[in-house]
Design an enzyme around this catalytic site. Structure first.
Site, short mmCIF file in Angstrom:
data_model
loop_
_atom_site.label_atom_id
_atom_site.label_comp_id
_atom_site.label_asym_id
_atom_site.label_seq_id
_atom_site.Cartn_x
_atom_site.Cartn_y
_atom_site.Cartn_z
N GLU A 177 40.87 41.03 45.24
CA GLU A 177 40.74 42.01 46.33
C GLU A 177 41.53 43.29 46.06
O GLU A 177 42.70 43.39 46.41
CB GLU A 177 41.22 41.40 47.67
CG GLU A 177 41.05 42.39 48.83
CD GLU A 177 41.55 41.88 50.19
OE1 GLU A 177 42.26 40.85 50.22
OE2 GLU A 177 41.23 42.51 51.20
N LYS A 219 36.35 41.22 46.22
CA LYS A 219 36.46 41.61 47.64
C LYS A 219 36.92 43.06 47.72
O LYS A 219 38.13 43.33 47.74
CB LYS A 219 37.46 40.68 48.35
CG LYS A 219 37.72 41.05 49.80
CD LYS A 219 38.37 39.92 50.58
CE LYS A 219 38.75 40.37 51.97
NZ LYS A 219 39.10 39.27 52.86
#
Ligand code: 13P
Length: 338
Positions: A177, A219
């Site tokens: 992420e 992400k």
């Protein structure tokens, strides 16, 4: 064998019509969320709130996995069932946030590096025994004059790739992420430029370290104008800029991209995801791993009161269902009133 298992879990997490609930707020973050409903962030209140989320009947129709926090993964329902077991029993995959927050380094003022690598391998062994199948590590980048610097982009890419490798070695699917924040007055074009640089650096390091791209998920942030820019972008502009950025940076071997919501309203996050999925013909599944965009209506409805649990859970199911429609490009604004 491990490769096949990782790929199979990654694929299940982005199964058509399903996405991930991020319920992995650290102690300082959950406190910020509770302040909004005037609730003290005690261990019992945090447990009670996570129980509201985890015990939602029917969530498995729209939710493939839930990301938990270190404290939450050890907690139980009031009937004594460990949270990861509640999820596994309904075929929702438990996952865990494994970074340990961020710190500022002297050489990069105003920027942040993510911590937690030193003890990672050891912690993953315990998490695996507790039943998790995937992990998440977040790096943050602020857009400002002269930042993010090349140095911080490099350092965070290095840490993300190191994390992903250690996670795969432990048999756990990493969710990588890198979040370019919405905070600031930058344009959507600037967000695209910075997100492109960040993702390019991240995939270069992932490939250098030999991370198996078919056994991980990305992400990222959506490509948006800064919160204080005054610039308005249409859902189509956001979708086009985001897809262009991803096409320029994300190898097709990655099975799925699960967006964070990053402070957008729930309706915006769903609307933009929908617009992207209307385009079709993309090499990856485009899904969600929302925190606030799924939880804000739940928190507001629950408001810390046991009597509101049923309505709060209904509010969750509504949002989850609308995001499920957005996975197929079949959401529209009128459904908000349905
Ligand atoms: P938001 O959707 O609220 O950005 O949270 C997602 C997340 O997991 C941030 O790390």
């Amino acid at each position: 064998m491990i490769r096949q298992e990782l790929a199979s879990v990654a694929k299940s997490l982005v199964a058509p019509g399903k996405g991930i609930l991020a319920a992995d707020e650290s102690l300082p973050t959950i406190e910020k969320r509770f302040v909004k409903i005037n609730l003290a962030s005690t261990e019992e209140n945090r447990r009670a709130y996570r129980e509201v989320l985890i015990t939602i009947e029917g969530m498995e129709d729209y939710i493939s996995g839930v990301i938990l926090f270190d404290e939450t993964i050890r907690q139980k329902t009031k009937d004594g069932i460990p949270f990861p077991d509640v999820l596994s029993a309904k075929s929702v995959i438990p996952g865990i946030k494994v970074d340990q927050g961020t710190e500022e380094l002297l050489e990069f003022p105003g920027e942040k590096i993510t911590k937690g690598l030193a003890t990672l391998a050891e912690r993953l062994k315990e998490y695996k025994d507790l039943g998790v199948l995937f992990t998440k590590w977040r790096a943050v980048y602020t857009i400002g004059p002269k930042i993010p610097s090349g140095g911080i982009i490099e350092r965070n890419a290095e840490a993300l790739a190191q994390y992903a490798l250690i996670s795969q070695q432990a048999g756990l699917v990493p969710i990588v992420e890198p979040e370019v924040l919405m905070d600031g007055a930058h344009s959507i074009q600037k967000c695209e430029e910075v997100t492109t640089k960040v993702l390019t650096a991240v995939f270069k390091k992932l490939q250098e370290k030999g991370v198996d791209l078919s056994g991980m998920l990305l992400k990222p942030n959506m490509v948006l104008p800064g919160k204080d820019s005054g610039q308005k972008a249409t859902p189509l502009e956001v979708a086009e800029a985001t897809i262009r950025t991803l096409r320029n940076t994300v190898p097709t071997a990655v099975p799925g991209i699960v967006f964070l919501s990053g402070g957008q309203t729930p309706e915006q996050a769903t609307g933009y995801l929908n617009e992207m999925n209307r385009v079709g013909g993309l090499p990856w599944q485009l899904s969600f791993s929302f925190g606030r965009a799924l939880q804000d209506p739940v928190l507001k409805t629950w408001n810390g009161r046991p009597g509101n649990v049923v309505d709060a859970q209904k509010a969750f199911l509504k949002r989850a269902r609308l995001n499920s429609f957005a996975r197929f490009g079949e959401y529209n604004l009128e459904m908000e009133n349905g």
